[in-house]
Design an enzyme around this catalytic site. Sequence first.
Site, mmCIF file in Angstrom:
data_model
loop_
_atom_site.group_PDB
_atom_site.id
_atom_site.type_symbol
_atom_site.label_atom_id
_atom_site.label_comp_id
_atom_site.label_asym_id
_atom_site.label_seq_id
_atom_site.Cartn_x
_atom_site.Cartn_y
_atom_site.Cartn_z
ATOM 1 N N ARG A 161 64.525 0.149 -40.554
ATOM 2 C CA ARG A 161 65.715 0.222 -38.780
ATOM 3 C C ARG A 161 65.002 1.960 -38.578
ATOM 4 O O ARG A 161 66.282 2.563 -39.444
ATOM 5 C CB ARG A 161 66.650 -0.214 -38.229
ATOM 6 N N HIS A 210 68.583 6.863 -29.920
ATOM 7 C CA HIS A 210 69.945 7.322 -30.449
ATOM 8 C C HIS A 210 69.951 8.552 -30.351
ATOM 9 O O HIS A 210 69.749 9.470 -30.911
ATOM 10 C CB HIS A 210 68.998 6.754 -32.092
ATOM 11 N N GLU A 220 74.282 1.589 -29.207
ATOM 12 C CA GLU A 220 75.714 2.093 -28.834
ATOM 13 C C GLU A 220 76.246 2.666 -28.031
ATOM 14 O O GLU A 220 77.009 3.979 -28.017
ATOM 15 C CB GLU A 220 75.731 3.035 -30.201
ATOM 16 N N ASN A 247 76.541 -3.168 -35.434
ATOM 17 C CA ASN A 247 76.769 -1.945 -35.558
ATOM 18 C C ASN A 247 78.335 -2.548 -36.033
ATOM 19 O O ASN A 247 79.302 -2.255 -35.334
ATOM 20 C CB ASN A 247 76.757 -0.510 -35.148
ATOM 21 N N TYR A 268 81.294 -1.660 -38.898
ATOM 22 C CA TYR A 268 81.848 -0.123 -40.380
ATOM 23 C C TYR A 268 83.624 -0.470 -40.813
ATOM 24 O O TYR A 268 84.031 -0.649 -41.437
ATOM 25 C CB TYR A 268 82.011 1.490 -40.067
ATOM 26 N N GLU A 292 74.091 -1.693 -38.862
ATOM 27 C CA GLU A 292 74.270 -0.589 -39.323
ATOM 28 C C GLU A 292 75.602 -1.199 -40.117
ATOM 29 O O GLU A 292 76.729 -1.890 -39.657
ATOM 30 C CB GLU A 292 74.530 0.509 -38.157
HETATM 31 O O1 IFM Z 1 75.370 8.268 -38.236
HETATM 32 C C1 IFM Z 1 76.199 6.813 -37.036
HETATM 33 C C2 IFM Z 1 75.012 6.257 -35.968
HETATM 34 O O2 IFM Z 1 73.829 7.526 -35.540
HETATM 35 C C3 IFM Z 1 75.822 5.226 -35.652
HETATM 36 N N1 IFM Z 1 76.683 5.065 -35.793
HETATM 37 C C4 IFM Z 1 77.633 5.270 -37.190
HETATM 38 C C5 IFM Z 1 76.989 6.014 -37.948
HETATM 39 C C6 IFM Z 1 78.299 6.768 -38.473
HETATM 40 O O3 IFM Z 1 79.167 6.820 -38.087
#
Ligand code: IFM
Length: 446
Positions: free
Chosen positions: A77, A121, A166, A292, A294, A346
Site C-alpha cells: 500500500r 495521503h 484518514e 487504520n 493503532y 494500517e
Molecule cells: O504515519 C502515520 C500515517 O501517515 C497515517 N496513519 C498513522 C501513522 C502513524 O502515526
Amino acid sequence: MPSRSLPEDFQWGVATSAYQIEGAAFQGGRGPSIWDTFSHTPGKVVDGHTGDVACDHYHRLEEDLDLLVALGVNAYRFSVAWPRVMPDGRFPLNPKGLDFYDRMLDGLCARGIRSQLTLYHWDLPQSLHEARGWGHRDTLQHFTDYAQVIARRLGDRVDSIATINEPWVVATLGYERGIFAPGLTDRRLAMQVSHHLLMAHGLAVQALRALVPRVKLGIVLNLAPTYAARASAADRAKAQLEDGLLVRWYMDPLFRGCYPQDVLEHLGADAPSVKPEELKLIREPTDFLGVNYYTRNFVHAEDPNLKPPGKLGFTDMGWEVYPQGLTHLLLRLAHDYSPPPFYITENGAAFVDRLEGDSVHDLKRVHYLEQHIAAMNAARDQGVDVRGYFAWSFLDNFEWASGYLKRFGLVHVDFESQRRVLKDSALWYRNFIAAQQPWRPEAAGI
Ligand code: IFM
C-alpha cells in the site's frame, strides 16, 4: 495462529505514504505541497525535520521493491503524491512524476506484488491551498481530475484505489488543532473540510468506477473504539461524543447517508453546510473500507490527560497497546453499518530501536504485530469479512510533526547513509506470512 480460514488471496502487506518516504521534494518536476511549507516553517516539526530527503525512495525504487520481496509480502500500500503528478494540483501534468509511479507499478507487477494505491495521503498541492484548498469546492473538481489521470495511466495494473487517507486527521489535526499541515485552527472550517473530503471521495469513486470498473475502490479511515474511564453518566456522555466525532461522523454519511444528530447539535454553528444531494454522493457504493487502527480512546469527563491502564504497555508515541480494541471495533462496525469487506490498511507501532551491527531486536514490535493480527483474526472468526492486513510501516520514515524521531518501520533506515536493515519484526513477519500460505503438493515437490 489460525490459517485455515484465511482466503487464499488474503493480502499480507506493508504500507507507506509518498511524503513520508519519497524525498526528492524539489526534483523531477514535483511542485510544493502543504507539508513542504509546514515542515519548512520553524517550530512546526520537531527539530526542523522535513520530508526533503526522507528515505530517498524516489531514487531507490528498485532496491526498495526488492526489499518488499525479501519481506515476502503479497501486497503493497502506497500513495501517489498529487504535486508530483500535477505540480499545481491542476493540469498540466508532470510526465516525469507519472513515469515514477508507472515504474513502481511495473516493478510491483514484475515481482508478483499486488498494489493498493492511495490518492490523497495529506500532500495537498500548495497552490490549491492558496486558492482555499479543501475549504473550497473547486478543489473537489481538481481532485476528480487527478483521480482520472491516475486511473488512465495506472488503472490497468492496480488492484485497488483508496481515495482519501484518514479524513479525520486531515480536518481535525490540520484545520482545527493546527498541529499538522496546513496548521489552521478554525473548527467551522475544519468541519466544512471534513464534508468536502467526503464529497471528494464520492466524486472520485464515481469517476473511477466509469474508467476502471475492475479496480476495487474505497476510503481509509482512522478508527478506534472509545471507552469511558468510569461508569459515570459524565464519562459515558463524553465517550459518546468522542465516538461521534471520530467514528460516526465519517461512518454515518458513508454508509447511512446522514451525519449523526448528536454531533450536529454539539457543533451548532460550526456544523458544515450540507445539501441532500451531497449526502447521496458521499454514500456512493464502494468495494472495501480501509481501517487504520493503532490504539483505543479512553476518556474521563474531567481529566483529558488521564492515561488508560496500559496493561500491555505503551508505544513510543505514548499510545496504549490495546489489541482487543481492534476486535471490538471490527465487530461493532460490521454490526452497525454492514460495510463492504475490510482491509486493515494500517497497524503498527513506534518503539525506540537500537541498531546493533546488522540487527535490530525489536521484540516489542513483534509482539504488537502478533497481538493485533490475532485480534483481527478473532473478529474474522466471528464472521467479520477482512481481506487483508498492512503493517505500518515498510520503512522507518518521516512521522509528520514528530519528524524522524519516531520509528514505525519493519525495516530500519539510517537517514544519514540511507542503509536499510531488516529488523527482527520484518524477519518475523516474513516467516509468519510464509506459514499462512496454503500447503501445495507442488511447492513441497510432490
Ligand atoms: O504515519 C502515520 C500515517 O501517515 C497515517 N496513519 C498513522 C501513522 C502513524 O502515526
